[in-house]
Design a protein around this motif. Structure first.
Motif, PDB file in Angstrom:
ATOM      1  N   TYR A   1       0.813  -1.217   0.000  1.00 16.28           N
ATOM      2  CA  TYR A   1       0.000   0.000   0.000  1.00 16.28           C
ATOM      3  C   TYR A   1       0.849   1.271   0.000  1.00 16.28           C
ATOM      4  N   SER A   2       2.140   1.124  -0.040  1.00 13.79           N
ATOM      5  CA  SER A   2       3.009   2.308  -0.053  1.00 13.79           C
ATOM      6  C   SER A   2       2.815   3.082  -1.347  1.00 13.79           C
ATOM      7  N   ASP A   3       2.725   4.407  -1.249  1.00 13.48           N
ATOM      8  CA  ASP A   3       2.593   5.238  -2.440  1.00 13.48           C
ATOM      9  C   ASP A   3       3.944   5.734  -2.950  1.00 13.48           C
ATOM     10  N   ASP A   4       5.006   5.190  -2.360  1.00 12.10           N
ATOM     11  CA  ASP A   4       6.363   5.516  -2.780  1.00 12.10           C
ATOM     12  C   ASP A   4       6.790   4.552  -3.891  1.00 12.10           C
ATOM     13  N   LYS A   5       7.472   5.045  -4.916  1.00 12.83           N
ATOM     14  CA  LYS A   5       7.842   4.173  -6.034  1.00 12.83           C
ATOM     15  C   LYS A   5       8.788   3.055  -5.620  1.00 12.83           C
ATOM     16  N   HIS A   6       9.479   3.240  -4.513  1.00 18.37           N
ATOM     17  CA  HIS A   6      10.396   2.211  -4.002  1.00 18.37           C
ATOM     18  C   HIS A   6       9.715   1.313  -2.960  1.00 18.37           C
ATOM     19  N   ARG A   7       8.421   1.534  -2.719  1.00 14.01           N
ATOM     20  CA  ARG A   7       7.651   0.757  -1.754  1.00 14.01           C
ATOM     21  C   ARG A   7       8.219   0.855  -0.328  1.00 14.01           C
ATOM     22  N   THR A   8       8.704   2.012   0.036  1.00 21.19           N
ATOM     23  CA  THR A   8       9.239   2.190   1.386  1.00 21.19           C
ATOM     24  C   THR A   8       8.098   2.371   2.380  1.00 21.19           C
ATOM     25  N   VAL A   9       8.277   1.840   3.565  1.00 21.48           N
ATOM     26  CA  VAL A   9       7.249   1.937   4.609  1.00 21.48           C
ATOM     27  C   VAL A   9       7.773   2.611   5.872  1.00 21.48           C
ATOM     28  N   ASP A  10       9.054   2.990   5.862  1.00 18.11           N
ATOM     29  CA  ASP A  10       9.632   3.587   7.059  1.00 18.11           C
ATOM     30  C   ASP A  10      10.508   4.764   6.670  1.00 18.11           C
ATOM     31  N   ASP A  11      10.858   5.563   7.680  1.00 15.58           N
ATOM     32  CA  ASP A  11      11.710   6.724   7.424  1.00 15.58           C
ATOM     33  C   ASP A  11      12.407   7.095   8.724  1.00 15.58           C
ATOM     34  N   TYR A  12      13.372   8.023   8.602  1.00 12.31           N
ATOM     35  CA  TYR A  12      14.111   8.462   9.789  1.00 12.31           C
ATOM     36  C   TYR A  12      13.190   9.283  10.697  1.00 12.31           C
ATOM     37  N   PRO A  13      13.366   9.188  12.004  1.00  7.48           N
ATOM     38  CA  PRO A  13      12.500   9.933  12.924  1.00  7.48           C
ATOM     39  C   PRO A  13      12.833  11.420  12.949  1.00  7.48           C
ATOM     40  N   TYR A  14      11.803  12.248  13.000  1.00  9.50           N
ATOM     41  CA  TYR A  14      12.030  13.680  13.226  1.00  9.50           C
ATOM     42  C   TYR A  14      12.711  13.860  14.574  1.00  9.50           C
ATOM     43  N   GLY A  15      13.664  14.782  14.619  1.00 10.63           N
ATOM     44  CA  GLY A  15      14.375  15.047  15.863  1.00 10.63           C
ATOM     45  C   GLY A  15      15.590  14.173  16.060  1.00 10.63           C
ATOM     46  N   GLY A  16      15.796  13.228  15.109  1.00  7.90           N
ATOM     47  CA  GLY A  16      16.968  12.368  15.198  1.00  7.90           C
ATOM     48  C   GLY A  16      16.749  11.193  16.124  1.00  7.90           C
ATOM     49  N   GLY A  17      17.710  10.314  16.165  1.00  9.22           N
ATOM     50  CA  GLY A  17      17.637   9.137  17.010  1.00  9.22           C
ATOM     51  C   GLY A  17      17.915   7.879  16.229  1.00  9.22           C
ATOM     52  N   ALA A  18      18.084   6.788  16.954  1.00  8.87           N
ATOM     53  CA  ALA A  18      18.429   5.518  16.320  1.00  8.87           C
ATOM     54  C   ALA A  18      17.194   4.868  15.713  1.00  8.87           C
ATOM     55  N   GLY A  19      17.414   4.078  14.666  1.00  8.52           N
ATOM     56  CA  GLY A  19      16.345   3.273  14.093  1.00  8.52           C
ATOM     57  C   GLY A  19      15.452   4.028  13.129  1.00  8.52           C
ATOM     58  N   MET A  20      14.523   3.285  12.553  1.00  7.99           N
ATOM     59  CA  MET A  20      13.580   3.819  11.577  1.00  7.99           C
ATOM     60  C   MET A  20      12.160   3.711  12.137  1.00  7.99           C
ATOM     61  N   VAL A  21      11.288   4.572  11.656  1.00  4.38           N
ATOM     62  CA  VAL A  21       9.912   4.637  12.147  1.00  4.38           C
ATOM     63  C   VAL A  21       8.942   4.330  11.007  1.00  4.38           C
ATOM     64  N   LEU A  22       7.931   3.506  11.284  1.00  7.37           N
ATOM     65  CA  LEU A  22       6.933   3.175  10.271  1.00  7.37           C
ATOM     66  C   LEU A  22       6.105   4.405   9.911  1.00  7.37           C
ATOM     67  N   LYS A  23       5.948   4.632   8.624  1.00  9.97           N
ATOM     68  CA  LYS A  23       5.177   5.765   8.120  1.00  9.97           C
ATOM     69  C   LYS A  23       3.671   5.485   8.261  1.00  9.97           C
ATOM     70  N   PRO A  24       2.877   6.523   8.438  1.00  9.88           N
ATOM     71  CA  PRO A  24       1.436   6.292   8.612  1.00  9.88           C
ATOM     72  C   PRO A  24       0.703   5.916   7.334  1.00  9.88           C
ATOM     73  N   GLN A  25       1.112   6.454   6.188  1.00 11.17           N
ATOM     74  CA  GLN A  25       0.327   6.301   4.956  1.00 11.17           C
ATOM     75  C   GLN A  25       0.035   4.853   4.557  1.00 11.17           C
ATOM     76  N   PRO A  26       1.028   3.952   4.492  1.00 10.56           N
ATOM     77  CA  PRO A  26       0.712   2.584   4.070  1.00 10.56           C
ATOM     78  C   PRO A  26      -0.278   1.878   4.990  1.00 10.56           C
ATOM     79  N   ILE A  27      -0.150   2.092   6.286  1.00  8.69           N
ATOM     80  CA  ILE A  27      -1.028   1.418   7.243  1.00  8.69           C
ATOM     81  C   ILE A  27      -2.425   2.015   7.201  1.00  8.69           C
ATOM     82  N   TYR A  28      -2.521   3.340   7.095  1.00  5.17           N
ATOM     83  CA  TYR A  28      -3.833   3.974   6.971  1.00  5.17           C
ATOM     84  C   TYR A  28      -4.572   3.460   5.745  1.00  5.17           C
ATOM     85  N   ASP A  29      -3.868   3.384   4.610  1.00  4.27           N
ATOM     86  CA  ASP A  29      -4.505   2.954   3.372  1.00  4.27           C
ATOM     87  C   ASP A  29      -4.885   1.472   3.426  1.00  4.27           C
ATOM     88  N   ALA A  30      -4.055   0.657   4.078  1.00  3.92           N
ATOM     89  CA  ALA A  30      -4.363  -0.770   4.199  1.00  3.92           C
ATOM     90  C   ALA A  30      -5.615  -0.984   5.042  1.00  3.92           C
TER      91      ALA A  30
END
Length: 246
Positions: free
Chosen positions: A41-70
């Motif tokens: 359900y990702s609307d990104d051409k690379h089918r990405t579902v996560d991104d770096y967190p605002y404010g910095g920090g370790a790890g990646m955070v799941l984006k809302p768009q794919p889950i909302y659309d699913a």
């Protein structure tokens, strides 16, 4: 019941859902399982579902768009009067047998499995429930989803061979379950309690009730905090407390 699981790793589920009681429940049409890879359900051409967190920090955070659309796609396709959307996360309410019994009354469950560092906070707005299966860290929500599915599906009507099977299990009555024995009556000097061989069903029932209470008192006294004890049960506990001090 219909159960939809939103996951990035649907390949983790078939062996679990296709075995034992869970498979039997599907064969008896008590439940339908649907595995949804929300990457689709990702609307990104690379089918990405996560991104770096605002404010910095370790790890990646799941984006809302794919889950909302699913979730929107599923709810638009599936009509249900009683539906719960469950977010599996460490901050959720501790999972209990009471919660399993509550969820077993629903028509449709949607389980959202997290991964990576966590969810975008806005995903929580989708959930009717947030559930944690324990105070420890898992790689993702898939194992937690399997635990919930197993505990709920076995409660559905017609799934267990004996409808009374789950009634006296640990936590269903508020107590831990009483001890069980089978043949032989004497195994390496360890004997089955005489009352269980007596054929006196009233005494057997009394023994089981007392042993369930004793096991709970010894192993999980926290469960007795809100348990409605009778005067006789309070007397038993007083006796066990004295035995523990001597």
């Amino acid at each position: 019941m219909r159960i939809d699981v939103l996951t990035l790793f649907p390949e983790m589920f078939p062996n679990v859902l296709g075995t034992s009681i869970l498979e039997r429940a599907r064969e008896r049409k008590a439940v339908e399982y649907h595995l949804v890879n929300f990457r689709e359900y990702s609307d990104d051409k690379h089918r990405t579902v996560d991104d770096y967190p605002y404010g910095g920090g370790a790890g990646m955070v799941l984006k809302p768009q794919p889950i909302y659309d699913a979730v929107a796609d599923i709810t638009n396709k599936v009509a249900a009067e009683r539906r719960r959307v469950i977010l599996l996360c460490p901050q959720g309410e501790p999972y209990t047998q009471k919660k399993a019994e509550e969820l077993a009354k629903e028509e449709h469950l949607i389980l959202i499995c997290g991964h990576y560092e966590g969810f975008d906070e806005r995903i929580r707005h989708l959930a009717t429930d947030e559930i944690s299966i324990g105070d420890y860290v898992l790689t993702g929500g898939e194992l937690a989803a399997m635990v919930i599915i197993d505990s709920v599906v076995r409660l559905l009507p017609g799934v267990l061979g004996n409808e009374a099977s789950h009634v006296e299990e640990s936590f269903s009555t508020g107590l831990l379950e009483h001890p069980h024995y089978t043949r032989p009556a004497d195994f390496r000097g360890m004997k089955v309690p005489e009352v269980l061989l007596s054929g006196n069903h009233k005494k057997i029932e009394e023994w089981r009730k007392k042993e369930a209470l004793k096991r709970t008192f010894l192993r999980r006294p926290d469960l007795l905090k809100d348990y409605p004890l009778t005067d006789e049960e309070k007397k038993w506990i007083g006796e066990w407390e004295k035995e523990g001090k001597t």
